[in-house]
Design an enzyme around this catalytic site. Structure first.
Site, short mmCIF file in Angstrom:
data_model
loop_
_atom_site.label_atom_id
_atom_site.label_comp_id
_atom_site.label_asym_id
_atom_site.label_seq_id
_atom_site.Cartn_x
_atom_site.Cartn_y
_atom_site.Cartn_z
N SER A 24 0.84 -1.21 0.00
CA SER A 24 0.00 0.00 0.00
C SER A 24 0.87 1.26 0.00
CB SER A 24 -0.97 0.01 1.18
OG SER A 24 -0.28 0.04 2.41
N HIS A 83 8.94 2.70 9.38
CA HIS A 83 8.68 1.74 10.45
C HIS A 83 7.38 2.14 11.15
CE1 HIS A 83 9.78 -1.36 13.33
NE2 HIS A 83 9.26 -0.57 14.25
C1 GRF Z 1 3.96 -0.67 6.83
O1 GRF Z 1 3.25 -0.63 8.02
C2 GRF Z 1 5.36 -0.18 7.05
O2 GRF Z 1 5.46 0.77 8.05
C3 GRF Z 1 6.08 -1.43 7.48
O3 GRF Z 1 5.48 -2.47 6.75
C4 GRF Z 1 4.16 -2.11 6.38
C5 GRF Z 1 4.05 -2.28 4.92
O4 GRF Z 1 2.72 -2.20 4.46
N1 GRF Z 1 7.51 -1.30 7.31
P1 GRF Z 1 2.45 -2.13 2.89
O5 GRF Z 1 3.12 -3.35 2.26
O6 GRF Z 1 3.04 -0.85 2.39
O7 GRF Z 1 0.95 -2.18 2.72
#
Ligand code: GRF
Length: 199
Positions: free
Chosen positions: A13, A104
């Protein structure tokens, strides 16, 4: 034009949000999406937007003779980790000094390090009874989740919030702020510095 590679492992996302944000940008081009997982949905999202993709499972990810030519082929100046789980190999950190950043889903230095990813982070925040959570963008160093912090955004939590509620609140921060932070970070690099990347 600054070419960025977005490294992913899962849903993507944030990756898609970055691709949309920079679509039509005169300064930043999402040139490549790299996944260590062949079945990451992020790859589908990238392909839907016409962004080239590459799959590099851990053996290839850790092989400089695979990764550096791949990144060179797409003239990559800057790397954004967006939900990328493996440790970044040292040769990439050396090749892109202060040019690899990570998002993060917590307020580092709390809830970072090995095992602290995805729902594990939000479960830990809930278990600790935190009254706030947030997101952190930081430079990537060889030590997981420990590089210099670039930006943090926070939101209040109520005792009634479930782990899913916490995850949703934090995700909204990511959607609202991450692309802008990436944009600002790249804006501070001069093209000359970028071209002097050491590989
Ligand atoms: C996000 O919450 C990011 O902070 C963490 O992993 C998640 C990835 O979500 N590092 P997406 O794949 O971008 O939906």
């Amino acid at each position: 034009m600054i070419n960025i590679a977005i490294f992913v492992s899962g849903s993507g996302s944030n990756c898609e949000n970055l691709i949309k944000y920079f679509a039509g940008s005169q300064r930043v081009n999402c040139a490549l999406v790299v996944s260590n997982k062949a079945d990451a949905y992020a790859l589908v999202r990238a392909q839907n937007h016409g962004v080239p993709t590459a799959v590099t499972p851990k053996p290839q990810l850790n092989d400089a003779d695979v990764m550096l030519p791949l990144l060179r082929q797409y003239h990559i100046d800057f790397i954004v980790l967006a939900g990328f789980l493996p440790l970044v190999p040292d040769f990439l950190i050396d090749a892109y000094p202060r040019r690899i950043i990570n998002i993060h889903p917590a307020l580092l230095p709390k809830y970072g390090g090995k095992g602290m990813w995805g729902h594990h982070v939000h479960e830990a925040v809930k278990a600790a009874g935190e009254t706030e959570t947030g997101m952190t963008v930081h430079y990537v160093t060889p030590v997981c989740d420990s590089g210099e912090i670039i930006a943090q955004f926070r939101c209040p939590l109520s005792p009634d919030d479930t782990v899913d509620d916490i995850a949703e609140k934090e995700h909204q921060l990511e959607m609202a702020h991450f692309p802008h932070v990436v944009d600002q970070c790249i804006a501070t690099l001069s093209k000359r510095e970028v071209l002097n990347a050491t590989f």
